[in-house]
Design a protein around this motif. Sequence first.
Motif, PDB file in Angstrom:
ATOM      1  N   GLN A 266       0.980   4.024  -3.155  1.00  0.00           N
ATOM      2  CA  GLN A 266       0.387   5.330  -2.876  1.00  0.00           C
ATOM      3  C   GLN A 266       0.813   6.425  -3.864  1.00  0.00           C
ATOM      4  O   GLN A 266      -0.036   7.191  -4.315  1.00  0.00           O
ATOM      5  CB  GLN A 266       0.715   5.734  -1.442  1.00  0.00           C
TER       6      GLN A 266
ATOM      7  N   ASP B  40       0.835  -1.215   0.000  1.00  0.00           N
ATOM      8  CA  ASP B  40       0.000   0.000   0.000  1.00  0.00           C
ATOM      9  C   ASP B  40       0.864   1.257   0.000  1.00  0.00           C
ATOM     10  O   ASP B  40       0.601   2.204  -0.739  1.00  0.00           O
ATOM     11  CB  ASP B  40      -0.937   0.019   1.207  1.00  0.00           C
ATOM     12  N   ARG B  41       1.883   1.259   0.824  1.00  0.00           N
ATOM     13  CA  ARG B  41       2.779   2.417   0.903  1.00  0.00           C
ATOM     14  C   ARG B  41       3.475   2.663  -0.439  1.00  0.00           C
ATOM     15  O   ARG B  41       3.601   3.799  -0.891  1.00  0.00           O
ATOM     16  CB  ARG B  41       3.816   2.195   1.997  1.00  0.00           C
TER      17      ARG B  41
ATOM     18  N   THR C 185      -4.626   1.511  -4.839  1.00  0.00           N
ATOM     19  CA  THR C 185      -4.684   0.582  -3.721  1.00  0.00           C
ATOM     20  C   THR C 185      -4.291  -0.799  -4.233  1.00  0.00           C
ATOM     21  O   THR C 185      -4.230  -1.022  -5.447  1.00  0.00           O
ATOM     22  CB  THR C 185      -6.110   0.508  -3.142  1.00  0.00           C
TER      23      THR C 185
END
Length: 153
Positions: free
Chosen positions: A30, A26-27, A35
């Motif tokens: 981003q 997810d990071r 997602t």
Amino acid sequence: MIIDDNDKGLGFLIAETARLHRKLLDRRLQPFGLTRAQWAVLAVLVRRDGRTQSEIAEELEIEKPTAGRLLDHLEQLAWIERRPTPADRRVWRVHIPTAARPRSAAVADVVRDTRHVMVQGLSADQQHLLVRQLGAIKTNMVAALGEAADDPG
């Protein structure tokens, strides 16, 4: 044996590893405005462009409305486009437009790099063994769930 009520054993390690993988991915997604779920849709289309919403939902094992919401968002961000099917006006095919292909490739590189981080320090043989072992555990769990579904009480 690893199974002990007082120890954080195999189940904990699998769950915690999956949680950390989701968090890291997810990071890393981003900056692309994506997602993991949206990337999963794109990954399906990277493998075979032009699938229908139903085909995408089936492959990802999600409900059609959930797939529809993911597609709506990806379409708004110009990651995908829906095109009508000439033979059936009710069916729309989902495509990655030419302009989004370089971005899709960049995201695929990020996902691949994240996988490399996960197995850093493991030899190729260890990686293959781990995949086989996790596959066997998954098979056991699927079978147990199937048995539970058959158990009336």
